[in-house]
Design a protein around this motif. Sequence first.
Motif, PDB file in Angstrom:
ATOM      1  N   GLU A 187       0.842  -1.232  -0.019  1.00 23.99           N
ATOM      2  CA  GLU A 187      -0.114   0.048   0.087  1.00 23.99           C
ATOM      3  C   GLU A 187       0.827   1.250  -0.034  1.00 23.99           C
ATOM      4  O   GLU A 187       2.126   1.189   0.679  1.00 23.99           O
ATOM      5  CB  GLU A 187      -0.971   0.050   1.326  1.00 23.99           C
ATOM      6  CG  GLU A 187      -1.812  -1.259   1.230  1.00 23.99           C
ATOM      7  CD  GLU A 187      -2.745  -1.522   2.551  1.00 23.99           C
ATOM      8  OE1 GLU A 187      -2.280  -0.487   3.493  1.00 23.99           O
ATOM      9  OE2 GLU A 187      -3.501  -2.106   2.500  1.00 23.99           O
ATOM     10  N   PRO A 188       0.399   2.506  -0.756  1.00 23.28           N
ATOM     11  CA  PRO A 188       1.217   3.523  -0.676  1.00 23.28           C
ATOM     12  C   PRO A 188       1.441   4.191   0.684  1.00 23.28           C
ATOM     13  O   PRO A 188       0.665   3.974   1.736  1.00 23.28           O
ATOM     14  CB  PRO A 188       0.313   4.497  -1.498  1.00 23.28           C
ATOM     15  CG  PRO A 188      -0.386   3.517  -2.412  1.00 23.28           C
ATOM     16  CD  PRO A 188      -0.594   2.484  -1.410  1.00 23.28           C
ATOM     17  N   ILE A 189       2.454   5.075   0.780  1.00 22.03           N
ATOM     18  CA  ILE A 189       2.581   5.695   2.053  1.00 22.03           C
ATOM     19  C   ILE A 189       2.598   7.100   1.744  1.00 22.03           C
ATOM     20  O   ILE A 189       4.021   7.789   1.555  1.00 22.03           O
ATOM     21  CB  ILE A 189       4.026   5.370   2.785  1.00 22.03           C
ATOM     22  CG1 ILE A 189       4.234   3.833   2.780  1.00 22.03           C
ATOM     23  CG2 ILE A 189       4.161   5.729   4.280  1.00 22.03           C
ATOM     24  CD1 ILE A 189       5.531   3.284   3.557  1.00 22.03           C
ATOM     25  N   PRO A 190       2.018   7.615   1.557  1.00 20.34           N
ATOM     26  CA  PRO A 190       1.641   9.355   1.242  1.00 20.34           C
ATOM     27  C   PRO A 190       2.565  10.058   2.297  1.00 20.34           C
ATOM     28  O   PRO A 190       3.144  11.365   1.782  1.00 20.34           O
ATOM     29  CB  PRO A 190       0.496   9.636   0.828  1.00 20.34           C
ATOM     30  CG  PRO A 190      -0.329   8.741   1.751  1.00 20.34           C
ATOM     31  CD  PRO A 190       0.549   7.377   1.776  1.00 20.34           C
ATOM     32  N   GLU A 191       2.612   9.709   3.514  1.00 26.19           N
ATOM     33  CA  GLU A 191       3.462  10.440   4.553  1.00 26.19           C
ATOM     34  C   GLU A 191       4.852  10.597   4.026  1.00 26.19           C
ATOM     35  O   GLU A 191       5.344  11.850   4.373  1.00 26.19           O
ATOM     36  CB  GLU A 191       3.180   9.891   5.819  1.00 26.19           C
ATOM     37  CG  GLU A 191       1.876   9.902   6.377  1.00 26.19           C
ATOM     38  CD  GLU A 191       0.977   8.677   6.094  1.00 26.19           C
ATOM     39  OE1 GLU A 191      -0.153   8.505   6.082  1.00 26.19           O
ATOM     40  OE2 GLU A 191       1.566   7.932   5.003  1.00 26.19           O
ATOM     41  N   ILE A 192       5.390   9.981   3.399  1.00 27.30           N
ATOM     42  CA  ILE A 192       6.847   9.851   3.105  1.00 27.30           C
ATOM     43  C   ILE A 192       6.799  10.781   1.909  1.00 27.30           C
ATOM     44  O   ILE A 192       7.862  11.583   1.663  1.00 27.30           O
ATOM     45  CB  ILE A 192       7.572   8.669   2.963  1.00 27.30           C
ATOM     46  CG1 ILE A 192       7.434   7.843   4.363  1.00 27.30           C
ATOM     47  CG2 ILE A 192       9.177   8.657   2.565  1.00 27.30           C
ATOM     48  CD1 ILE A 192       8.047   6.522   4.433  1.00 27.30           C
ATOM     49  N   GLY A 193       6.182  10.319   0.835  1.00 28.47           N
ATOM     50  CA  GLY A 193       6.121  11.201  -0.452  1.00 28.47           C
ATOM     51  C   GLY A 193       5.618  10.140  -1.437  1.00 28.47           C
ATOM     52  O   GLY A 193       5.144   9.095  -1.538  1.00 28.47           O
ATOM     53  N   LYS A 194       5.742  10.664  -2.843  1.00 30.89           N
ATOM     54  CA  LYS A 194       5.365   9.826  -4.005  1.00 30.89           C
ATOM     55  C   LYS A 194       6.379   8.625  -4.089  1.00 30.89           C
ATOM     56  O   LYS A 194       7.470   8.713  -3.911  1.00 30.89           O
ATOM     57  CB  LYS A 194       5.676  10.850  -5.300  1.00 30.89           C
ATOM     58  CG  LYS A 194       4.976  10.351  -6.567  1.00 30.89           C
ATOM     59  CD  LYS A 194       5.336  11.230  -7.554  1.00 30.89           C
ATOM     60  CE  LYS A 194       4.883  10.826  -9.222  1.00 30.89           C
ATOM     61  NZ  LYS A 194       5.388  11.670  -9.962  1.00 30.89           N
ATOM     62  N   CYS A 195       5.925   7.592  -4.633  1.00 31.27           N
ATOM     63  CA  CYS A 195       6.522   6.332  -4.918  1.00 31.27           C
ATOM     64  C   CYS A 195       6.839   5.702  -3.563  1.00 31.27           C
ATOM     65  O   CYS A 195       7.924   4.779  -3.736  1.00 31.27           O
ATOM     66  CB  CYS A 195       7.752   6.594  -5.987  1.00 31.27           C
ATOM     67  SG  CYS A 195       7.347   7.612  -7.356  1.00 31.27           S
ATOM     68  N   TRP A 196       6.635   5.868  -2.577  1.00 30.84           N
ATOM     69  CA  TRP A 196       6.783   5.102  -1.320  1.00 30.84           C
ATOM     70  C   TRP A 196       5.640   4.385  -1.083  1.00 30.84           C
ATOM     71  O   TRP A 196       4.397   4.579  -1.134  1.00 30.84           O
ATOM     72  CB  TRP A 196       7.048   6.157  -0.249  1.00 30.84           C
ATOM     73  CG  TRP A 196       8.254   6.608  -0.516  1.00 30.84           C
ATOM     74  CD1 TRP A 196       8.736   7.822  -1.184  1.00 30.84           C
ATOM     75  CD2 TRP A 196       9.581   6.464   0.122  1.00 30.84           C
ATOM     76  NE1 TRP A 196      10.021   8.200  -1.183  1.00 30.84           N
ATOM     77  CE2 TRP A 196      10.682   7.312  -0.343  1.00 30.84           C
ATOM     78  CE3 TRP A 196       9.909   5.425   0.989  1.00 30.84           C
ATOM     79  CZ2 TRP A 196      11.929   7.033   0.121  1.00 30.84           C
ATOM     80  CZ3 TRP A 196      11.131   5.296   1.464  1.00 30.84           C
ATOM     81  CH2 TRP A 196      12.161   6.354   0.967  1.00 30.84           C
ATOM     82  N   VAL A 503      17.492   0.671  -5.598  1.00 31.49           N
ATOM     83  CA  VAL A 503      15.857   0.677  -5.716  1.00 31.49           C
ATOM     84  C   VAL A 503      15.298  -0.075  -6.664  1.00 31.49           C
ATOM     85  O   VAL A 503      16.054  -0.093  -7.836  1.00 31.49           O
ATOM     86  CB  VAL A 503      15.463   1.961  -5.572  1.00 31.49           C
ATOM     87  CG1 VAL A 503      15.840   2.719  -4.250  1.00 31.49           C
ATOM     88  CG2 VAL A 503      15.618   2.766  -6.759  1.00 31.49           C
ATOM     89  N   TYR A 504      14.183  -0.845  -6.357  1.00 33.58           N
ATOM     90  CA  TYR A 504      13.599  -1.656  -7.482  1.00 33.58           C
ATOM     91  C   TYR A 504      12.275  -0.336  -8.145  1.00 33.58           C
ATOM     92  O   TYR A 504      11.453  -0.326  -7.182  1.00 33.58           O
ATOM     93  CB  TYR A 504      12.758  -2.745  -6.957  1.00 33.58           C
ATOM     94  CG  TYR A 504      14.011  -3.763  -6.715  1.00 33.58           C
ATOM     95  CD1 TYR A 504      14.603  -4.671  -7.481  1.00 33.58           C
ATOM     96  CD2 TYR A 504      14.546  -3.667  -5.231  1.00 33.58           C
ATOM     97  CE1 TYR A 504      15.753  -5.361  -7.165  1.00 33.58           C
ATOM     98  CE2 TYR A 504      15.400  -4.642  -4.949  1.00 33.58           C
ATOM     99  CZ  TYR A 504      15.949  -5.594  -5.977  1.00 33.58           C
ATOM    100  OH  TYR A 504      16.789  -6.443  -5.504  1.00 33.58           O
ATOM    101  N   GLY A 505      12.623  -0.166  -9.263  1.00 33.30           N
ATOM    102  CA  GLY A 505      11.388   0.733  -9.890  1.00 33.30           C
ATOM    103  C   GLY A 505      10.104   0.113  -9.975  1.00 33.30           C
ATOM    104  O   GLY A 505      10.074  -1.204  -9.828  1.00 33.30           O
ATOM    105  N   ASP A 506       8.970   0.915 -10.274  1.00 30.99           N
ATOM    106  CA  ASP A 506       7.710   0.440 -10.108  1.00 30.99           C
ATOM    107  C   ASP A 506       7.785  -0.424 -11.466  1.00 30.99           C
ATOM    108  O   ASP A 506       8.601  -0.410 -12.297  1.00 30.99           O
ATOM    109  CB  ASP A 506       6.766   1.638 -10.495  1.00 30.99           C
ATOM    110  CG  ASP A 506       5.506   1.451 -10.681  1.00 30.99           C
ATOM    111  OD1 ASP A 506       5.106   0.824 -11.982  1.00 30.99           O
ATOM    112  OD2 ASP A 506       4.613   1.780  -9.613  1.00 30.99           O
TER     113      ASP A 506
END
Length: 533
Positions: A187-196, A503-506
């Motif tokens: 699930e996304p973590i918008p608190e950290i930022g985009k793509c997290w 990092v592993y890209g989307d």
Amino acid sequence: MAMSLSKKKSRLPKRAEAKQLGLIDLILPKFLFRLPFALLLLILIYLWSSSTTIISGNIVHVCVSSRKLTNLYCLSAGTQPNFELPIPLLNDSSTNEVAGLVHENPLENSIEKYRDEELKNAVKVIKEQLQEHRSWQSNKKQASCDGRGIYVYELPPKFNKDLVAQCGNMIPWMDFCKYFSNEALGEPIPEIGKCWYQTHQYSLEPIFHARVLKHPCRVYNENEAKLFYVPFYGGLDILRWHFKNVSNEIKDTSGLELLNWLESQRHWNRNSGKDHVFVLGKISWDFRRKNNSSWGTRLLELDQMQNPIKLLIERQPWHVNDIGIPHPTHFHPRTDDDIVSWQSKIMGSNRRNLVSFAGAARPDTPENIRSLLIKQCTSMDHNNTNCRFLDCSLGGCDQPESVINLFTASEFCLQPPGDSPTRKSVFDSLISGCIPVLFDPFTAYYQYPWHLPEDHEKYSVFIDQEEVRNMKVNVVERLMKVPLKEREDLRRYIVYELLPGLVYGDPSSELDKFQDAFSIAINSLLERVSRLE
């Protein structure tokens, strides 16, 4: 996501230790077998007398140490799932101003202490293997697909998709399903930022699979393939049995059935599996079950599995076809701009903490230096500006944002070994621009030849764990001596040179300027198989 799984540990009799250790197969050089039997027996007794076998719950950690080998390394059995999110390490030799860090080169000094020939030989073998692995690296960002096709086996679902479908009861007390959404990014973590995302540390297998399916070199005709990818989720297969009372025969069933299936495939037999690759999302020890142990499977001990390449989050250092690749982190960029934006953010971060450590003590394993580091960290001052400790045993690391926020606010991150030498948080800290401080060369230096440089001083600080154990060094005080310019140089190298490749890209990523961890691994594999003929 942090969860302490440590349980009461006890000792095994020395004879049981020696039997489980399998030391002869792993590190004794061949020349020892030419020695007189009595001398050989004395050497084995010496090694056995300094070995350690630890039982943690259902886990057996069989380790070998030497009075002169300061870096402990577990040789068999596995590690329990470690849900804490600790920290990584870093250091560079671009300046020579730091007394005791660069001039003394503590890693080399540590290796010089190895007076036992078999142990010196083992380190030599490891380094030779890593050099061979590095020779496969491609200098091209995007290698041509001509004659370099990748064939993806369409395995029966029981070997991958059906394993993901068991996410609800994979571990009795935890629901994994939320981690396998968004093509296993979580699930996304918008608190950290985009793509997290809430990516689980054992999600490498489905993440890698999703990327291979969309690779431009993928072919659908086996005769056009150079590389054969076997999408067996062996890590998830083993994870579902870790905390259930089942027999070893049940644990081995999937692996044996998979090999039976592969042996019916023409191209498996063509090169005896040498052009095949497996990606396994747990450490090598989990697939190398020894006699008298109930932990893990024996998949990687089977004869049929010796020729293929195995990519793992932690390799077995004495097996040349085991190759370490980065643990999945929570950052999965889709575009070059996503990477550039994050680089800019962490380079401008206010690093108000000199040192930080996120993790938990190992009170039942006195040889582990974590408790000593925690004591050094928490005793520095009352406002914790010199060292900040985030206690994962109390739930402090349950949310990734707690750890990432700590790392982005810290200059150095302490990274002692955990239940095994490597730690996911090494990569969490690196992508946060936090300089990792390593205490064991097996944590990173002997693991990731494609993704980390041979010169470890470019990205980490090394402090011999034996010096910490013997109270010869205060880690925080030593790190205080590192000049600001050197810290900045280290961080620039990490952020601008290393970070994109860790990092592993989307799965739908469109990276042009950068190679991510997946691309580096695939290009290196293609280079390797192109040399088989």
